[in-house]
Design a protein around this motif. Sequence first.
Motif, PDB file in Angstrom:
ATOM      1  N   MET A 159       0.880  -1.234   0.013  1.00 54.38           N
ATOM      2  CA  MET A 159      -0.052   0.391   0.053  1.00 54.38           C
ATOM      3  C   MET A 159       0.944   1.375  -0.117  1.00 54.38           C
ATOM      4  SD  MET A 159      -2.931   1.154  -0.032  1.00 54.38           S
ATOM      5  CE  MET A 159      -4.020   2.309   0.532  1.00 54.38           C
ATOM      6  N   THR A 160       1.943   1.100   0.859  1.00 58.15           N
ATOM      7  CA  THR A 160       3.001   2.464   1.081  1.00 58.15           C
ATOM      8  C   THR A 160       3.481   2.575  -0.488  1.00 58.15           C
ATOM      9  OG1 THR A 160       3.174   1.945   3.072  1.00 58.15           O
ATOM     10  CG2 THR A 160       4.791   3.275   2.128  1.00 58.15           C
ATOM     11  N   ARG A 161       3.832   1.596  -1.120  1.00 55.44           N
ATOM     12  CA  ARG A 161       4.344   1.819  -2.544  1.00 55.44           C
ATOM     13  C   ARG A 161       3.516   2.371  -3.445  1.00 55.44           C
ATOM     14  NH1 ARG A 161       6.982  -3.433  -5.292  1.00 55.44           N
ATOM     15  NH2 ARG A 161       9.103  -2.566  -4.579  1.00 55.44           N
ATOM     16  N   ILE A 162       2.194   2.118  -3.363  1.00 49.54           N
ATOM     17  CA  ILE A 162       1.378   2.539  -4.423  1.00 49.54           C
ATOM     18  C   ILE A 162       1.043   4.053  -3.891  1.00 49.54           C
ATOM     19  CG2 ILE A 162      -1.207   2.745  -4.913  1.00 49.54           C
ATOM     20  CD1 ILE A 162      -1.160  -0.373  -4.408  1.00 49.54           C
ATOM     21  N   LEU A 163       0.858   4.590  -2.861  1.00 48.51           N
ATOM     22  CA  LEU A 163       0.831   5.714  -2.434  1.00 48.51           C
ATOM     23  C   LEU A 163       2.178   6.712  -2.677  1.00 48.51           C
ATOM     24  CD1 LEU A 163      -0.567   8.041  -0.890  1.00 48.51           C
ATOM     25  CD2 LEU A 163       0.670   7.209   1.345  1.00 48.51           C
ATOM     26  N   THR A 164       3.312   6.259  -2.457  1.00 47.95           N
ATOM     27  CA  THR A 164       4.565   6.875  -2.736  1.00 47.95           C
ATOM     28  C   THR A 164       5.059   6.920  -4.085  1.00 47.95           C
ATOM     29  OG1 THR A 164       5.827   5.094  -2.222  1.00 47.95           O
ATOM     30  CG2 THR A 164       5.206   6.584  -0.341  1.00 47.95           C
ATOM     31  N   ALA A 165       4.602   6.153  -5.013  1.00 46.75           N
ATOM     32  CA  ALA A 165       5.092   6.135  -6.408  1.00 46.75           C
ATOM     33  C   ALA A 165       4.857   7.346  -7.204  1.00 46.75           C
ATOM     34  CB  ALA A 165       4.653   4.945  -7.332  1.00 46.75           C
ATOM     35  N   HIS A 166       3.531   7.806  -6.961  1.00 46.41           N
ATOM     36  CA  HIS A 166       2.947   8.973  -7.899  1.00 46.41           C
ATOM     37  C   HIS A 166       3.713  10.321  -7.114  1.00 46.41           C
ATOM     38  CE1 HIS A 166       0.776  11.844  -9.892  1.00 46.41           C
ATOM     39  NE2 HIS A 166       0.191  12.443  -8.837  1.00 46.41           N
ATOM     40  N   LEU A 167       3.784  10.203  -5.926  1.00 49.92           N
ATOM     41  CA  LEU A 167       4.678  11.497  -5.438  1.00 49.92           C
ATOM     42  C   LEU A 167       5.995  11.596  -5.769  1.00 49.92           C
ATOM     43  CD1 LEU A 167       2.988  11.010  -1.717  1.00 49.92           C
ATOM     44  CD2 LEU A 167       2.395  12.566  -3.451  1.00 49.92           C
ATOM     45  N   ASP A 172       7.063  10.416  -8.627  1.00 50.77           N
ATOM     46  CA  ASP A 172       7.086  10.796  -9.942  1.00 50.77           C
ATOM     47  C   ASP A 172       7.208  12.285 -10.232  1.00 50.77           C
ATOM     48  OD1 ASP A 172       7.342   8.029 -10.617  1.00 50.77           O
ATOM     49  OD2 ASP A 172       5.132   7.891 -11.201  1.00 50.77           O
ATOM     50  N   VAL A 173       5.984  12.821  -9.179  1.00 46.64           N
ATOM     51  CA  VAL A 173       5.959  14.222  -9.430  1.00 46.64           C
ATOM     52  C   VAL A 173       6.779  15.223  -8.764  1.00 46.64           C
ATOM     53  CG1 VAL A 173       3.629  13.860 -10.362  1.00 46.64           C
ATOM     54  CG2 VAL A 173       4.144  14.310  -8.004  1.00 46.64           C
ATOM     55  N   GLY A 174       7.728  14.500  -7.758  1.00 51.52           N
ATOM     56  CA  GLY A 174       8.724  15.081  -6.966  1.00 51.52           C
ATOM     57  C   GLY A 174       8.036  15.873  -6.085  1.00 51.52           C
ATOM     58  N   GLU A 175       7.175  15.815  -5.242  1.00 48.94           N
ATOM     59  CA  GLU A 175       6.374  16.174  -4.195  1.00 48.94           C
ATOM     60  C   GLU A 175       6.228  15.418  -2.918  1.00 48.94           C
ATOM     61  OE1 GLU A 175       3.603  18.897  -6.958  1.00 48.94           O
ATOM     62  OE2 GLU A 175       2.729  17.164  -6.049  1.00 48.94           O
ATOM     63  N   SER A 176       6.259  16.034  -1.883  1.00 48.89           N
ATOM     64  CA  SER A 176       5.760  15.479  -0.488  1.00 48.89           C
ATOM     65  C   SER A 176       4.111  15.009  -0.560  1.00 48.89           C
ATOM     66  CB  SER A 176       6.195  16.107   0.665  1.00 48.89           C
ATOM     67  OG  SER A 176       5.439  17.442   0.970  1.00 48.89           O
ATOM     68  N   TYR A 177       4.087  14.371   0.378  1.00 47.66           N
ATOM     69  CA  TYR A 177       2.446  14.336   0.477  1.00 47.66           C
ATOM     70  C   TYR A 177       1.607  15.625   0.576  1.00 47.66           C
ATOM     71  CZ  TYR A 177      -2.319  12.664   2.054  1.00 47.66           C
ATOM     72  OH  TYR A 177      -3.625  12.470   2.158  1.00 47.66           O
ATOM     73  N   LYS A 180       5.283  22.480 -16.686  1.00 48.88           N
ATOM     74  CA  LYS A 180       6.473  22.922 -15.671  1.00 48.88           C
ATOM     75  C   LYS A 180       6.902  21.519 -15.183  1.00 48.88           C
ATOM     76  CE  LYS A 180       4.966  27.082 -14.002  1.00 48.88           C
ATOM     77  NZ  LYS A 180       4.034  27.878 -12.726  1.00 48.88           N
ATOM     78  N   ARG A 181       6.152  20.545 -15.242  1.00 46.32           N
ATOM     79  CA  ARG A 181       6.537  19.012 -14.599  1.00 46.32           C
ATOM     80  C   ARG A 181       7.308  18.548 -15.698  1.00 46.32           C
ATOM     81  NH1 ARG A 181       1.774  16.480 -11.752  1.00 46.32           N
ATOM     82  NH2 ARG A 181       2.470  18.044 -10.321  1.00 46.32           N
ATOM     83  N   ARG A 182       7.014  18.812 -16.849  1.00 50.50           N
ATOM     84  CA  ARG A 182       7.942  18.290 -17.998  1.00 50.50           C
ATOM     85  C   ARG A 182       9.046  18.928 -17.666  1.00 50.50           C
ATOM     86  NH1 ARG A 182       5.042  18.823 -22.927  1.00 50.50           N
ATOM     87  NH2 ARG A 182       3.556  17.371 -22.304  1.00 50.50           N
ATOM     88  N   ARG A 183       9.386  20.036 -17.622  1.00 48.45           N
ATOM     89  CA  ARG A 183      10.519  20.643 -17.754  1.00 48.45           C
ATOM     90  C   ARG A 183      11.270  20.207 -16.383  1.00 48.45           C
ATOM     91  NH1 ARG A 183       8.350  26.437 -17.771  1.00 48.45           N
ATOM     92  NH2 ARG A 183       7.400  26.299 -19.650  1.00 48.45           N
ATOM     93  N   ALA A 184      10.674  20.223 -15.196  1.00 44.83           N
ATOM     94  CA  ALA A 184      11.347  19.527 -14.141  1.00 44.83           C
ATOM     95  C   ALA A 184      11.980  18.326 -14.542  1.00 44.83           C
ATOM     96  CB  ALA A 184      10.471  19.901 -12.991  1.00 44.83           C
ATOM     97  N   TYR A 185      11.214  17.532 -15.054  1.00 45.25           N
ATOM     98  CA  TYR A 185      11.614  16.039 -15.447  1.00 45.25           C
ATOM     99  C   TYR A 185      12.908  16.018 -16.330  1.00 45.25           C
ATOM    100  CZ  TYR A 185      11.472  11.195 -17.170  1.00 45.25           C
ATOM    101  OH  TYR A 185      11.604   9.887 -17.563  1.00 45.25           O
ATOM    102  N   GLN A 186      12.783  17.120 -17.398  1.00 47.68           N
ATOM    103  CA  GLN A 186      13.791  17.178 -18.277  1.00 47.68           C
ATOM    104  C   GLN A 186      15.183  17.581 -17.611  1.00 47.68           C
ATOM    105  OE1 GLN A 186      12.347  19.190 -21.380  1.00 47.68           O
ATOM    106  NE2 GLN A 186      11.368  17.578 -22.626  1.00 47.68           N
TER     107      GLN A 186
END
Length: 76
Positions: free
Chosen positions: A1-9, A11-16, A65-71
């Motif tokens: 469950m923790t893995r599911i919750l934290t994977a997206h966070l 990916d987007v480089g954000e805390s909860y 912005k997210r794409r720029r940060a990822y690049q």
Amino acid sequence: MTRILTAHLRDVGESYGEHLVAASGFGMRMIAAGALCVLHGVFPFLCQQTASETVRRLHDEMVVKRRRAYQEDWVI
């Protein structure tokens, strides 16, 4: 469950907390723009570009912005 919750966070480089604030902000602006679209439907002379401007701004914030940060993470 923790893995599911934290994977997206991760990916987007954000805390909860950061994600909660950002996602809630997007959601509230989308709700407001939707209400103004309904108002525009009833009174076509009001809010003629509100929805399209809101979508453009949200797209810039969320995708561009997210794409720029990822690049930038991949720049050597």
